[in-house]
Write an enzyme that holds these catalytic residues in place. Structure first.
Site, PDB file in Angstrom:
ATOM      1  N   ASN A 105      82.702  33.847  55.483  1.00 15.87           N
ATOM      2  CA  ASN A 105      84.062  33.408  55.962  1.00 15.87           C
ATOM      3  C   ASN A 105      84.457  31.851  55.213  1.00 15.87           C
ATOM      4  O   ASN A 105      85.670  31.769  55.142  1.00 15.87           O
ATOM      5  CB  ASN A 105      84.481  33.465  57.343  1.00 15.87           C
ATOM      6  CG  ASN A 105      83.247  33.245  58.375  1.00 15.87           C
ATOM      7  OD1 ASN A 105      82.264  32.305  57.768  1.00 15.87           O
ATOM      8  ND2 ASN A 105      83.129  33.981  59.397  1.00 15.87           N
ATOM      9  N   ASP A 128      75.675  38.523  59.062  1.00 21.73           N
ATOM     10  CA  ASP A 128      76.323  38.432  60.662  1.00 21.73           C
ATOM     11  C   ASP A 128      77.422  39.479  60.797  1.00 21.73           C
ATOM     12  O   ASP A 128      77.762  39.468  61.986  1.00 21.73           O
ATOM     13  CB  ASP A 128      76.871  37.347  60.610  1.00 21.73           C
ATOM     14  CG  ASP A 128      75.971  35.901  60.722  1.00 21.73           C
ATOM     15  OD1 ASP A 128      74.876  36.377  61.222  1.00 21.73           O
ATOM     16  OD2 ASP A 128      76.013  34.858  60.406  1.00 21.73           O
ATOM     17  N   GLY A 168      72.358  34.991  64.376  1.00 22.92           N
ATOM     18  CA  GLY A 168      73.639  35.312  64.940  1.00 22.92           C
ATOM     19  C   GLY A 168      73.784  33.944  65.991  1.00 22.92           C
ATOM     20  O   GLY A 168      73.636  34.051  67.187  1.00 22.92           O
ATOM     21  N   ARG A 169      74.625  32.985  65.340  1.00 24.49           N
ATOM     22  CA  ARG A 169      74.649  31.810  65.998  1.00 24.49           C
ATOM     23  C   ARG A 169      75.856  32.168  67.004  1.00 24.49           C
ATOM     24  O   ARG A 169      75.951  31.665  68.175  1.00 24.49           O
ATOM     25  CB  ARG A 169      75.120  30.439  65.276  1.00 24.49           C
ATOM     26  CG  ARG A 169      73.680  30.013  64.553  1.00 24.49           C
ATOM     27  CD  ARG A 169      73.621  28.739  63.981  1.00 24.49           C
ATOM     28  NE  ARG A 169      72.360  28.400  63.670  1.00 24.49           N
ATOM     29  CZ  ARG A 169      71.490  27.779  64.551  1.00 24.49           C
ATOM     30  NH1 ARG A 169      71.659  27.456  65.538  1.00 24.49           N
ATOM     31  NH2 ARG A 169      70.321  27.568  63.824  1.00 24.49           N
ATOM     32  N   LEU A 209      63.082  37.211  57.115  1.00 27.55           N
ATOM     33  CA  LEU A 209      62.829  38.474  56.839  1.00 27.55           C
ATOM     34  C   LEU A 209      63.856  39.316  57.020  1.00 27.55           C
ATOM     35  O   LEU A 209      64.180  40.490  56.365  1.00 27.55           O
ATOM     36  CB  LEU A 209      61.532  38.811  57.920  1.00 27.55           C
ATOM     37  CG  LEU A 209      60.260  38.535  57.208  1.00 27.55           C
ATOM     38  CD1 LEU A 209      60.027  36.875  56.958  1.00 27.55           C
ATOM     39  CD2 LEU A 209      59.039  38.982  58.370  1.00 27.55           C
ATOM     40  N   GLN A 210      64.738  39.221  58.140  1.00 21.61           N
ATOM     41  CA  GLN A 210      65.793  40.045  58.490  1.00 21.61           C
ATOM     42  C   GLN A 210      67.129  40.081  57.357  1.00 21.61           C
ATOM     43  O   GLN A 210      67.594  41.085  57.259  1.00 21.61           O
ATOM     44  CB  GLN A 210      66.484  39.824  59.878  1.00 21.61           C
ATOM     45  CG  GLN A 210      67.320  38.662  59.893  1.00 21.61           C
ATOM     46  CD  GLN A 210      67.344  38.077  61.516  1.00 21.61           C
ATOM     47  OE1 GLN A 210      68.084  38.606  62.107  1.00 21.61           O
ATOM     48  NE2 GLN A 210      66.428  37.130  61.761  1.00 21.61           N
TER      49      GLN A 210
END
Lengths: 415, 415
Positions: A109, A139, A186-187, A293-294
């Site tokens: 974004n 995200d 995921g903040r 890693l994700q």
């Protein structure tokens, strides 16, 4: 001769290079010279450009499946023209020197706001530039698209990893109760943490027994009883927690067990949560933090994600060549089982600097889990597997040493 | 009718269920009734036994590829007879009640000592029991075998994950130096951390730039300069650290950044190291802690590991039926490229309660890395990939609800 410039921005994904390859292939097909900036918009400012030239299909295929950003990325939000006119003038001097007429920016974004600013500056300066955004973020917080490329692969990886780890946990469960906590990225949004809930469709007792999202404040009075109930029913309990989970006062969970002010963030939400629960219930715990890693697990990418990332790259070229500027290419869901979609464009204002939170109607009433409507939405995005070409037992990645183009402008350093 | 009893012990691996399937298949082929104890030797004590009966090949194949222990595991080291005669008498009462003549125990070095104790007790009690150990540990610390099943899969997973994450790291490197630290399991031995070094064969600049093992004391005077040099040369630096790394005084690295005595272990070696380096060099960092993920990643198992785990299960049955007791089945390397091996037996004293450290001759002089001799040793063990059957995009695991056999002995509780 008019050229098309492509750049990558923000945190990486497992499939962003598939978008790069989609762009390169479409350029080759339409005869438009392809340039890439190294390290996103900063590479444009520094005139750090590469022209890969004609690459054969096998090289393109290997680049596609290589995680990270083959052209490099940056974290830099371009301010509006009025706040930094020298920056914009420099950018356009570089674009002009390389006859760039189409610019594709592959990011999240913040990057979509850079697309918007570039478009506005082009209009203001009377420079004939078409600017198109290509979505990318694990995200999944971009508005205007069914999903963001990168998210399905991260979701597939996290759900698979969670399932595998939970089976390990369950093997040892009987004699001593124990906890497993997995911390996802995921903040601000919970899409990644939520993705693990799809394991419940396959193996209900394997959990995750609680899924904690940034969208819902952490409340001990709902979390603790559910953990206690699960521990006594199964002998083990597993939780997935987004790194950005906050308490009701808006404080990050990860700061709670810490001396006031000593560290800004200590060990993350997963460890903080595990320590609190272990203290409360006197149990052992394990904490997994996949971290990079994700978002890099190309060896276990989602086939749909990979296909869409590539197709959106190609479609972005078509969009740009059609002269549609200040747009983001996106996918519109047309069917499930199997997933069907079409490529669309959305005005850049839709995603730019805005955030698509995890939908409240998919969070269960307790705030400790997500519901089946979400799982149904996610299911077609993670279906299937892709064979992963290997060399020496590792993914056969391609790490080109791209050669920089000779500079045509004066050297630049940040004002 | 004489039966064979199988049980799983210790921490799980991605391929231990392949050994279980090898045992079941060999029993079926030879007409020996197969029993399994739930949760290892504790399940024998509690007479918690199952008799899966005839399973078709497709079910066996799914069990094989399911991580965790399908029969459950325990952490319990059987003391010698003289220290706990009641325990041994109970065990043999249960074995006798179910006419167990062959016992196969699938575990690590502690479990191999349980094999030894069972054999000694059988001799002492005059009970006709043949006891055979099947090796299993991701730590690779069993003596007497070229490798321990479980290790190659964990090594392949860690090396792949490290490679992918390092490509992500490298994408962002230019503007601000940054660190990536991955913490592997390995309290006493460095085999797992070392496995990531194989990435250097493929992509030298991707690192890992430092690999820190429990076998070598952590010394800031060697680690810090190497980190500094790498940061200034590449703009990023990545380290792999075993959870059990200690300083020269033998203190765990993970306790160093912490108020004295406040926590026994805080966040692990990876976080502690990253915080110290970040403070020293003023850089950002990411820390990945795969934890259970590394020993459960059946979706990315090593084909050789999978094959050997299965074959050793089968060979253990052959060994037991041949009356060879107090032995561990093992593999002897016969060739590389491709890997060739033969199954052998070793006396149980070889692995029981002993630890195979990472060989000093494979550690480089600085203590911050491992050499090519190790990489050549590891290479054939992680070659190739196995297709992973999926359901709904996740590995198609099999979670049987094994039915417990009726009890024939009095209830038991720990004395």
């Amino acid at each position: 001769m008019s050229t098309l410039l492509y750049a990558q921005s923000g945190g990486m994904t497992a499939v962003i290079n598939a978008s790069a390859v989609g762009v390169m292939r479409a350029c080759a097909a339409s005869g438009v010279p392809f340039l890439a900036a190294r390290h996103g918009i900063l590479g444009v400012l520094e005139e750090d450009l590469v022209a890969p030239g004609a690459l054969d299909a096998s090289v393109l295929a290997r680049i596609s499946r290589t995680p990270g950003g083959t052209f490099g990325s940056c974290r830099f939000d371009l301010p509006p023209f009025d706040e930094a006119p020298a920056l914009h003038e420099r950018l356009f001097a570089v674009l002009e020197a390389h006859e760039v007429r189409w610019l594709l920016y592959n990011g999240g974004n913040g990057s979509m706001d850079t697309v918007r600013q570039l478009h506005l500056s082009a209009q203001r300066l009377g420079y004939p530039l078409t600017v198109v955004g290509i979505p990318k973020t694990i995200d999944n917080d971009l508005l205007g698209t069914d999903f963001s490329p990168g998210y399905p692969s991260a979701a597939k990886y996290l759900a698979t990893s969670y399932l595998e780890a939970s089976l390990d946990l369950a093997s040892l469960y009987v004699r001593k109760p124990r906890l497993f906590v997995m911390e996802t990225m995921g903040r601000n949004v919970g899409w990644l943490a939520a993705s693990t809930s799809i394991v419940q469709r396959l193996a209900p007792d394997e959990g995750p027994h609680l899924v904690l999202l940034p969208e819902t404040p952490f409340r001990t009075e709902t979390v603790f009883p559910r953990v206690e109930e699960t521990l006594s029913r199964l002998g083990f309990c597993s939780l997935v927690v987004a790194e950005g989970v906050k308490d009701e006062a808006g404080r990050l969970l990860s700061m709670r067990g810490v001396e006031a002010g000593r560290y800004v963030q200590l060990g993350g939400a997963g460890l903080a949560l595990a320590q609190r629960l272990a203290q409360e219930f006197g149990v052992k715990y394990h904490v997994a933090v996949p971290d990079y890693l994700q978002r890099a697990a190309a060896h276990w990418a989602s086939p749909i994600d990979y296909e869409v990332a590539d197709r959106l790259g190609e479609f972005a070229v078509e969009t740009a060549l059609a002269g549609i500027s200040a747009a983001m290419v996106a996918v519109e869901r047309q069917g499930e089982a199997p997933y069907r979609y079409r490529c669309v464009t959305v005005p850049i204002d839709t995603p730019a600097n805005r955030e698509r939170g995890f939908p409240p109607q998919w969070i269960d009433a307790s705030g400790c889990g997500v519901n089946e409507d979400f799982q149904r939405w996610l299911a077609p995005l993670i279906e299937g597997t892709l064979p992963t070409p290997c060399r020496g037992g590792l993914p056969d990645v391609h790490l080109p040493a791209w050669e920089s183009l000779p500079k045509r402008c004066a050297p630049w350093s940040a004002p």
